[in-house]
Write a protein that holds these residues in place. Structure first.
Motif, PDB file in Angstrom:
ATOM      1  N   VAL A 119       0.853  -1.180   0.000  1.00 33.35           N
ATOM      2  CA  VAL A 119       0.000   0.000   0.000  1.00 33.35           C
ATOM      3  C   VAL A 119       0.888   1.230   0.000  1.00 33.35           C
ATOM      4  O   VAL A 119       1.798   1.352   0.823  1.00 33.35           O
ATOM      5  N   LYS A 120       0.623   2.122  -0.921  1.00 34.26           N
ATOM      6  CA  LYS A 120       1.372   3.379  -0.981  1.00 34.26           C
ATOM      7  C   LYS A 120       0.474   4.499  -0.496  1.00 34.26           C
ATOM      8  O   LYS A 120      -0.712   4.528  -0.785  1.00 34.26           O
ATOM      9  N   ARG A 121       1.070   5.405   0.263  1.00 35.80           N
ATOM     10  CA  ARG A 121       0.332   6.550   0.788  1.00 35.80           C
ATOM     11  C   ARG A 121       1.077   7.821   0.421  1.00 35.80           C
ATOM     12  O   ARG A 121       2.295   7.851   0.435  1.00 35.80           O
ATOM     13  N   LEU A 122       0.319   8.833   0.129  1.00 34.67           N
ATOM     14  CA  LEU A 122       0.878  10.149  -0.164  1.00 34.67           C
ATOM     15  C   LEU A 122       0.382  11.109   0.911  1.00 34.67           C
ATOM     16  O   LEU A 122      -0.819  11.235   1.136  1.00 34.67           O
ATOM     17  N   PHE A 123       1.296  11.746   1.589  1.00 32.95           N
ATOM     18  CA  PHE A 123       0.948  12.734   2.602  1.00 32.95           C
ATOM     19  C   PHE A 123       1.247  14.117   2.032  1.00 32.95           C
ATOM     20  O   PHE A 123       2.385  14.400   1.662  1.00 32.95           O
ATOM     21  N   ILE A 124       0.242  14.941   1.973  1.00 30.86           N
ATOM     22  CA  ILE A 124       0.428  16.325   1.553  1.00 30.86           C
ATOM     23  C   ILE A 124       0.096  17.182   2.764  1.00 30.86           C
ATOM     24  O   ILE A 124      -1.037  17.199   3.231  1.00 30.86           O
ATOM     25  N   LEU A 125       1.111  17.838   3.279  1.00 34.85           N
ATOM     26  CA  LEU A 125       0.933  18.650   4.481  1.00 34.85           C
ATOM     27  C   LEU A 125       1.084  20.123   4.148  1.00 34.85           C
ATOM     28  O   LEU A 125       1.953  20.507   3.363  1.00 34.85           O
ATOM     29  N   ARG A 126       0.282  20.918   4.766  1.00 38.85           N
ATOM     30  CA  ARG A 126       0.423  22.361   4.686  1.00 38.85           C
ATOM     31  C   ARG A 126       1.247  22.785   5.892  1.00 38.85           C
ATOM     32  O   ARG A 126       1.206  22.138   6.939  1.00 38.85           O
ATOM     33  N   HIS A 127       1.959  23.867   5.745  1.00 33.85           N
ATOM     34  CA  HIS A 127       2.742  24.364   6.878  1.00 33.85           C
ATOM     35  C   HIS A 127       1.817  24.706   8.043  1.00 33.85           C
ATOM     36  O   HIS A 127       0.632  24.962   7.869  1.00 33.85           O
ATOM     37  N   ALA A 128       2.370  24.705   9.228  1.00 33.11           N
ATOM     38  CA  ALA A 128       1.617  25.084  10.426  1.00 33.11           C
ATOM     39  C   ALA A 128       1.410  26.610  10.422  1.00 33.11           C
ATOM     40  O   ALA A 128       1.934  27.323   9.563  1.00 33.11           O
ATOM     41  N   PHE A 168       2.914   6.644  10.360  1.00 30.37           N
ATOM     42  CA  PHE A 168       2.809   7.381   9.107  1.00 30.37           C
ATOM     43  C   PHE A 168       4.160   8.047   8.836  1.00 30.37           C
ATOM     44  O   PHE A 168       4.346   9.233   9.017  1.00 30.37           O
ATOM     45  N   VAL A 169       5.121   7.241   8.446  1.00 29.86           N
ATOM     46  CA  VAL A 169       6.481   7.713   8.220  1.00 29.86           C
ATOM     47  C   VAL A 169       6.746   7.724   6.717  1.00 29.86           C
ATOM     48  O   VAL A 169       6.644   6.692   6.065  1.00 29.86           O
ATOM     49  N   PRO A 170       7.087   8.875   6.158  1.00 30.04           N
ATOM     50  CA  PRO A 170       7.311   8.944   4.715  1.00 30.04           C
ATOM     51  C   PRO A 170       8.618   8.271   4.292  1.00 30.04           C
ATOM     52  O   PRO A 170       9.568   8.188   5.065  1.00 30.04           O
ATOM     53  N   ASN A 171       8.628   7.796   3.048  1.00 38.54           N
ATOM     54  CA  ASN A 171       9.848   7.239   2.447  1.00 38.54           C
ATOM     55  C   ASN A 171      10.665   8.327   1.766  1.00 38.54           C
ATOM     56  O   ASN A 171      11.852   8.151   1.528  1.00 38.54           O
ATOM     57  N   ALA A 172      10.004   9.406   1.411  1.00 38.74           N
ATOM     58  CA  ALA A 172      10.664  10.531   0.739  1.00 38.74           C
ATOM     59  C   ALA A 172       9.973  11.809   1.193  1.00 38.74           C
ATOM     60  O   ALA A 172       8.779  11.800   1.498  1.00 38.74           O
ATOM     61  N   VAL A 173      10.724  12.903   1.233  1.00 35.78           N
ATOM     62  CA  VAL A 173      10.161  14.185   1.649  1.00 35.78           C
ATOM     63  C   VAL A 173      10.586  15.257   0.657  1.00 35.78           C
ATOM     64  O   VAL A 173      11.774  15.454   0.399  1.00 35.78           O
ATOM     65  N   LEU A 174       9.592  15.939   0.105  1.00 36.53           N
ATOM     66  CA  LEU A 174       9.810  17.141  -0.685  1.00 36.53           C
ATOM     67  C   LEU A 174       9.204  18.278   0.119  1.00 36.53           C
ATOM     68  O   LEU A 174       8.060  18.185   0.559  1.00 36.53           O
ATOM     69  N   CYS A 175       9.951  19.324   0.307  1.00 40.37           N
ATOM     70  CA  CYS A 175       9.498  20.435   1.141  1.00 40.37           C
ATOM     71  C   CYS A 175       9.816  21.749   0.438  1.00 40.37           C
ATOM     72  O   CYS A 175      10.909  21.914  -0.104  1.00 40.37           O
ATOM     73  N   SER A 176       8.878  22.649   0.457  1.00 37.77           N
ATOM     74  CA  SER A 176       9.120  23.975  -0.087  1.00 37.77           C
ATOM     75  C   SER A 176      10.304  24.615   0.651  1.00 37.77           C
ATOM     76  O   SER A 176      10.491  24.385   1.840  1.00 37.77           O
ATOM     77  N   PRO A 177      11.078  25.433  -0.020  1.00 39.20           N
ATOM     78  CA  PRO A 177      12.191  26.107   0.659  1.00 39.20           C
ATOM     79  C   PRO A 177      11.769  27.293   1.532  1.00 39.20           C
ATOM     80  O   PRO A 177      12.610  27.901   2.188  1.00 39.20           O
ATOM     81  N   ALA A 178      10.474  27.595   1.593  1.00 37.80           N
ATOM     82  CA  ALA A 178      10.003  28.696   2.441  1.00 37.80           C
ATOM     83  C   ALA A 178      10.317  28.389   3.907  1.00 37.80           C
ATOM     84  O   ALA A 178      10.269  27.233   4.343  1.00 37.80           O
ATOM     85  N   LEU A 231       8.210  18.501  13.002  1.00 33.14           N
ATOM     86  CA  LEU A 231       7.707  17.135  12.815  1.00 33.14           C
ATOM     87  C   LEU A 231       8.795  16.136  13.182  1.00 33.14           C
ATOM     88  O   LEU A 231       8.539  15.107  13.804  1.00 33.14           O
ATOM     89  N   GLN A 232      10.003  16.458  12.803  1.00 30.77           N
ATOM     90  CA  GLN A 232      11.128  15.539  12.985  1.00 30.77           C
ATOM     91  C   GLN A 232      11.564  15.392  14.440  1.00 30.77           C
ATOM     92  O   GLN A 232      12.382  14.538  14.732  1.00 30.77           O
ATOM     93  N   THR A 233      11.018  16.172  15.355  1.00 28.51           N
ATOM     94  CA  THR A 233      11.362  15.973  16.765  1.00 28.51           C
ATOM     95  C   THR A 233      10.817  14.641  17.264  1.00 28.51           C
ATOM     96  O   THR A 233      11.334  14.082  18.228  1.00 28.51           O
ATOM     97  N   SER A 234       9.772  14.117  16.605  1.00 29.33           N
ATOM     98  CA  SER A 234       9.182  12.823  16.974  1.00 29.33           C
ATOM     99  C   SER A 234       9.187  11.822  15.840  1.00 29.33           C
ATOM    100  O   SER A 234       8.988  10.638  16.057  1.00 29.33           O
ATOM    101  N   LEU A 235       9.371  12.281  14.636  1.00 30.77           N
ATOM    102  CA  LEU A 235       9.209  11.454  13.449  1.00 30.77           C
ATOM    103  C   LEU A 235      10.522  11.397  12.676  1.00 30.77           C
ATOM    104  O   LEU A 235      11.028  12.426  12.240  1.00 30.77           O
TER     105      LEU A 235
END
Length: 92
Positions: free
Chosen positions: A4-13, A47-57, A67-71
Motif C-alpha cells: 500500500v502506498k500513501r501520499l501525505f500532503i501537508l500544509r505548513h503550520a 505514518f512515516v514517509p519514504n521521501a520528503v519534498l518540502c518547499s524552501p520557504a 515534525l522531525q522531533t518525533s518522526l
C-alpha cells in the motif's frame, strides 16, 4: 502481497505575518507546538514517509523540523519549483 502506498500532503503550520516577504515568514508559537504534535501523532500511527519534498520557504522548513522531533524522516529535498508552484510542478 500488494504494498500500500500513501501520499501525505501537508500544509505548513500557522505562520506569523511578515513585512519581509512571504518566503521568509516564520511559524507562530502555536504553529511550532502544532507541528510537534502532528509529528508525534504521525509517529504513533506509523505514518512515516519514504521521501520528503518540502518547499524552501522558512515556515515549511520549520514545520518539517518540528515534525522531525518525533518522526524520523529521510533527508528532505527542497526544490524551488514547489514554492508557489502549480499541480504540474509537483508531479516530477
Amino acid at each position: 502481497m500488494m504494498t500500500v502506498k500513501r501520499l501525505f500532503i501537508l500544509r505548513h503550520a500557522q505562520a506569523l505575518s511578515s513585512s519581509a516577504g512571504d518566503k521568509s515568514r516564520a511559524l507562530s508559537p502555536k504553529g511550532i507546538d502544532d507541528s510537534k504534535v502532528l509529528g508525534k501523532l504521525m509517529s504513533e500511527q506509523d505514518f512515516v514517509p519514504n521521501a520528503v519534498l518540502c518547499s524552501p520557504a522558512l515556515r515549511t522548513r520549520q514545520t518539517l523540523e518540528n515534525l522531525q522531533t518525533s518522526l524520523q524522516t529521510p533527508d528532505a529535498r527542497f526544490p524551488e519549483a514547489i514554492y508557489n508552484g502549480s499541480t504540474g510542478d509537483y508531479l516530477y
